[in-house]
Scaffold this motif. Structure first.
Motif, short mmCIF file in Angstrom:
data_model
loop_
_atom_site.label_atom_id
_atom_site.label_comp_id
_atom_site.label_asym_id
_atom_site.label_seq_id
_atom_site.Cartn_x
_atom_site.Cartn_y
_atom_site.Cartn_z
N THR A 71 -13.58 27.96 -55.38
CA THR A 71 -13.72 26.88 -54.40
C THR A 71 -12.70 25.79 -54.62
O THR A 71 -12.07 25.30 -53.66
N ASN A 120 -9.84 26.03 -55.82
CA ASN A 120 -8.48 26.50 -55.52
C ASN A 120 -8.36 27.09 -54.11
O ASN A 120 -7.43 27.84 -53.83
N ASN A 121 -9.31 26.74 -53.25
CA ASN A 121 -9.27 27.14 -51.84
C ASN A 121 -9.20 28.65 -51.63
O ASN A 121 -8.51 29.15 -50.74
N PRO A 141 -11.60 31.76 -50.67
CA PRO A 141 -12.91 31.89 -50.02
C PRO A 141 -13.92 32.67 -50.85
O PRO A 141 -13.63 33.77 -51.33
N LYS A 161 -3.42 35.79 -55.70
CA LYS A 161 -3.73 34.39 -55.98
C LYS A 161 -4.80 34.29 -57.07
O LYS A 161 -4.71 33.43 -57.96
N THR A 184 -4.35 32.30 -60.52
CA THR A 184 -5.26 31.16 -60.67
C THR A 184 -6.10 31.28 -61.94
O THR A 184 -6.35 30.28 -62.63
#
Length: 327
Positions: free
Chosen positions: A114, A116-117, A119, A264, A268
Motif C-alpha cells: 500500500t 508503495n502504490n 494494488p 516492482k 520494492t
C-alpha cells in the motif's frame, strides 16, 4: 563448490504433506547440483541454533542453499535461518533476511504494498477494529499472518459478515488454527495468477505467466487455492485447480501489467534469486497482489519450475542463476 542445503526439520521428526515437499526439494536440488560437480551436504534447521552453527561451521561450505521455510515449525520464524547465516557470514541463496521477514509477515507485506502504490485487496487486522469508522460489505477471507502453504485455508475461511463485529468474532474463533495470528482480506471472486521471476545477468526475468483455472467449480464453491488444493491429492480441489500458460491476445495487456507489477515487487521488497507473486484479477480486469513468495518451492512439480520450463530453462539453468545472485 561445497554446498550445504538447509531445510526446516521438525523436532518430532514427523512431516506433514507440506513439509514432505521440502524433502522433495532437497532431493531434487542435490540431484541437480551433484552432476554439476558440487559437493552437497544436507543440514536440518531447528531452534537449537548453537548445534546448527556448529554443524555449519564444521562443514565450512562455500555456499548455503537456503530451503528453510520455518523455525521450529513456526512460519513466524522463517527469517531466523538467513539471519543466522548473516551472523556466520556465509553466503546463501535466495532473499536476504529483511526481504524474507517482510514477505512472510502478510500484514507487513500488505502495508508495504500500500505504501508503495502496489494494488492489494482491502484487509483488516485485529487492531483495525478499534476504529469507529470501519465498515464491511461482501465476502472476506480469513488468513494466517505468518503460515505459508495455505495452512488453515479452506472454504470455511470465507465468510459474509453483516457487521464488523461478526468479522472480528470469526477472526478470533479461527486464529488458533492459523498459527495464533490472523487477518481478514476482501475476497475477490475472479481469476488467479502466479507470476514467477528469476534473477539473470541482465536483471530479473519474469517467466511466462501462469493462471490457476478452477475447473468444475459451481456457484456453491469459492475459488481459492486452499490447503487441499495444494496437498490433498484425493480431494476435489487438488484435481480441479489446473495451471495453464496459454492465453489469447485479449489477455496481453493484463499479462503485461502483471509482469510490471511483479518487477516492482521484486525491487520494492529487495528480493534476490527467485520469487513468485500471486494475484487475483477482478471482474473489471484489475489485478490485486495477494502474496509475495520469496524463495518459493522449486521442486520439479512446483509452479515456479513449470514456469521456468515454459521459458525453456532446465533445472540446472535455474539453480545456476539462483546461485549467481548472491550479495
Amino acid at each position: 563448490m561445497k554446498i550445504a542445503i538447509i531445510f526446516d526439520k521438525p523436532e518430532s521428526g514427523e512431516y506433514s504433506p507440506d513439509h514432505e515437499d521440502v524433502l522433495y526439494q532437497v532431493q531434487s536440488i542435490r540431484e541437480t547440483l551433484a552432476p554439476m560437480g558440487h559437493e552437497c551436504t544436507e543440514v536440518g534447521f531447528t531452534l537449537n541454533l548453537e548445534k546448527f552453527c556448529k554443524e555449519i561451521n564444521s562443514i565450512a561450505p562455500d555456499l548455503v542453499f537456503n530451503l528453510a521455510e520455518s523455525g521450529g515449525g513456526r512460519g513466524s520464524l522463517i527469517h531466523l535461518a538467513p539471519s543466522v547465516l548473516d551472523y556466520l557470514d556465509i553466503p546463501y541463496t535466495g532473499s536476504p533476511t529483511d526481504a524474507v521477514y517482510r514477505t512472510s509477515n502478510k500484514l507487513f507485506t500488505k502495508e508495504w504494498l500500500t505504501a508503495n502504490n502496489i494494488p492489494t485487496a482491502e484487509y483488516f487486522s485485529f487492531a483495525d477494529f478499534k476504529r469507529k469508522d470501519i465498515a464491511v460489505s461482501g465476502d472476506y477471507i480469513i488468513k494466517s499472518v505468518w503460515e505459508h502453504a495455505s495452512i488453515g485455508l479452506d472454504d470455511q475461511s470465507i465468510i459474509s459478515p453483516e457487521t464488523p463485529s461478526d468479522l472480528l468474532k470469526e477472526m478470533a474463533r479461527r486464529k488458533n488454527s492459523l498459527g495464533g495470528q490472523c487477518f481478514s482480506e476482501r475476497y475477490i471472486d475472479g481469476r488467479e495468477f502466479n507470476i514467477s521471476i528469476l534473477a539473470g545477468a541482465g536483471g530479473p526475468e519474469v517467466l511466462p505467466p501462469a493462471e490457476i483455472v478452477f475447473e468444475s467449480y459451481d456457484s456453491s464453491r469459492k475459488k481459492i487455492v486452499g490447503y487441499d488444493a495444494k496437498w490433498t491429492q484425493d480431494s476435489f480441489e487438488y484435481s480441479n485447480t489446473v495451471r495453464r500458460f496459454d492465453f489469447t491476445d485479449e489477455d496481453l495487456p493484463l499479462l503485461s501489467e502483471l509482469r510490471n507489477i511483479t518487477k516492482k515487487c521484486w525491487h520494492t521488497f529487495n528480493i534476490r534469486g527467485y520469487c513468485r507473486v500471486d494475484f487475483r484479477v477482478d471482474e473489471q480486469n484489475r489485478p490485486w497482489v495477494l502474496e509475495i513468495n520469496a524463495n518459493p518451492c522449486i521442486s520439479p512439480d512446483a509452479g515456479f519450475m513449470a514456469a521456468a520450463a515454459e521459458a525453456g530453462l532446465s533445472a540446472e539453468d535455474v539453480l545456476k542463476r539462483i546461485m549467481a545472485d548472491i550479495s
